[in-house]
Write a protein that holds these residues in place. Sequence first.
Motif, short mmCIF file in Angstrom:
data_model
loop_
_atom_site.label_atom_id
_atom_site.label_comp_id
_atom_site.label_asym_id
_atom_site.label_seq_id
_atom_site.Cartn_x
_atom_site.Cartn_y
_atom_site.Cartn_z
N SER A 72 3.10 10.07 2.16
CA SER A 72 2.03 10.33 3.13
C SER A 72 2.18 9.38 4.32
O SER A 72 2.86 8.36 4.23
CB SER A 72 0.66 10.10 2.47
OG SER A 72 0.51 8.71 2.16
N TRP A 73 1.53 9.74 5.41
CA TRP A 73 1.57 8.88 6.60
C TRP A 73 0.92 7.52 6.30
O TRP A 73 1.37 6.48 6.77
CB TRP A 73 0.88 9.58 7.77
CG TRP A 73 1.01 8.85 9.07
CD1 TRP A 73 0.04 8.21 9.76
CD2 TRP A 73 2.22 8.68 9.84
NE1 TRP A 73 0.55 7.66 10.91
CE2 TRP A 73 1.88 7.92 10.98
CE3 TRP A 73 3.53 9.09 9.66
CZ2 TRP A 73 2.82 7.58 11.94
CZ3 TRP A 73 4.47 8.74 10.63
CH2 TRP A 73 4.10 7.99 11.75
N LYS A 74 -0.13 7.57 5.47
CA LYS A 74 -0.82 6.34 5.09
C LYS A 74 0.13 5.40 4.35
O LYS A 74 0.16 4.19 4.60
CB LYS A 74 -2.02 6.69 4.20
CG LYS A 74 -2.90 5.49 3.85
CD LYS A 74 -4.09 5.93 3.01
CE LYS A 74 -4.95 4.73 2.64
NZ LYS A 74 -6.12 5.13 1.80
N GLU A 75 0.94 5.97 3.44
CA GLU A 75 1.90 5.17 2.69
C GLU A 75 3.00 4.65 3.62
O GLU A 75 3.49 3.52 3.46
CB GLU A 75 2.50 5.99 1.55
CG GLU A 75 3.62 5.30 0.76
CD GLU A 75 3.20 4.02 0.08
OE1 GLU A 75 4.09 3.24 -0.33
OE2 GLU A 75 1.98 3.76 -0.06
N LEU A 77 2.67 3.89 6.73
CA LEU A 77 2.09 2.76 7.47
C LEU A 77 2.07 1.50 6.60
O LEU A 77 2.32 0.40 7.07
CB LEU A 77 0.67 3.10 7.91
CG LEU A 77 0.53 4.08 9.08
CD1 LEU A 77 -0.90 4.56 9.19
CD2 LEU A 77 0.98 3.43 10.39
N ARG A 78 1.77 1.70 5.31
CA ARG A 78 1.73 0.55 4.39
C ARG A 78 3.10 -0.09 4.25
O ARG A 78 3.23 -1.31 4.19
CB ARG A 78 1.21 1.01 3.03
CG ARG A 78 0.94 -0.14 2.05
CD ARG A 78 0.69 0.34 0.64
NE ARG A 78 1.92 0.87 0.03
CZ ARG A 78 2.89 0.12 -0.46
NH1 ARG A 78 2.82 -1.21 -0.40
NH2 ARG A 78 3.95 0.67 -1.01
N ARG A 99 3.47 14.78 6.48
CA ARG A 99 4.07 13.77 5.61
C ARG A 99 5.33 13.18 6.24
O ARG A 99 5.74 13.60 7.33
CB ARG A 99 4.39 14.38 4.23
CG ARG A 99 3.15 14.77 3.44
CD ARG A 99 3.51 15.35 2.10
NE ARG A 99 4.31 16.56 2.23
CZ ARG A 99 5.02 17.11 1.24
NH1 ARG A 99 5.02 16.55 0.05
NH2 ARG A 99 5.71 18.22 1.45
#
Length: 242
Positions: A72-75, A77-78, A99
């Motif tokens: 995911s984009w969130k992952e 970024l992490r 994604r």
Amino acid sequence: MPSKSPLPAGRDTQATALAEADAQPAAKAKDRSGGGRRIQMRRSDVHGNGVFAVQDLAEGETLIEYKGEVISWKEALRRHPHDPTQPNHTFYFHIDDGRVIDGNVKGNDARWINHSCEPNCEADEVDGRVYIKALRNIAAGEELNYDYGLIIDEPYTPKLLSEFPCWCGSEQCRGTLLTPKDEDEEKKKKKAKKKAEKKKAEKKAEKKEAKKEAKKAEKKAEKKAEAKAEKKSAKKAKSAKD
């Protein structure tokens, strides 16, 4: 669509990034017909590692899939950055469903393909998978490259442009990996047109298949009716004979 790495807040990106790395053993891409390796990763004069044609490659040929873990984009970024010393250089490739393919995990040689403002390849997404295809005939020994098409949602200041330098050296070199925003709009229109054409072709194929199935069912019904009529006629003839 290709995507650049996650960046500080306020930057929305849509293109893959270059990635500098230590030399690794050259990996091999096997020809589907069994003709041996076609491309090879080695050090590039353009930037870091690069991917080169080992054999002559034909226009339109699919050369390699851009592989990696889909996250995911969130992952993404992490995990950013892959290399803190080079925060703008990653192996991320943004796909249409939002994604990201992280080529740094379970990736292959496709992650080493460099950018060019006058590319000999293109990245083509099909059902969430990305394939690198030849835009023209490529001679053995040539380095493969494609336009990353990097777009950032903020003014293109000299400082920002300098953060994403291009070293492709082509006559059409923009001097930066960033794509002019009017060009991005044109690419979006072309992509939408291509998608519409594909959908139209699929619909046409479905219609053709449905028509074929209907004809098949009609013929089957006709044969069944004929067989029934013949059976009835034979029974009638037998009854008359008795």
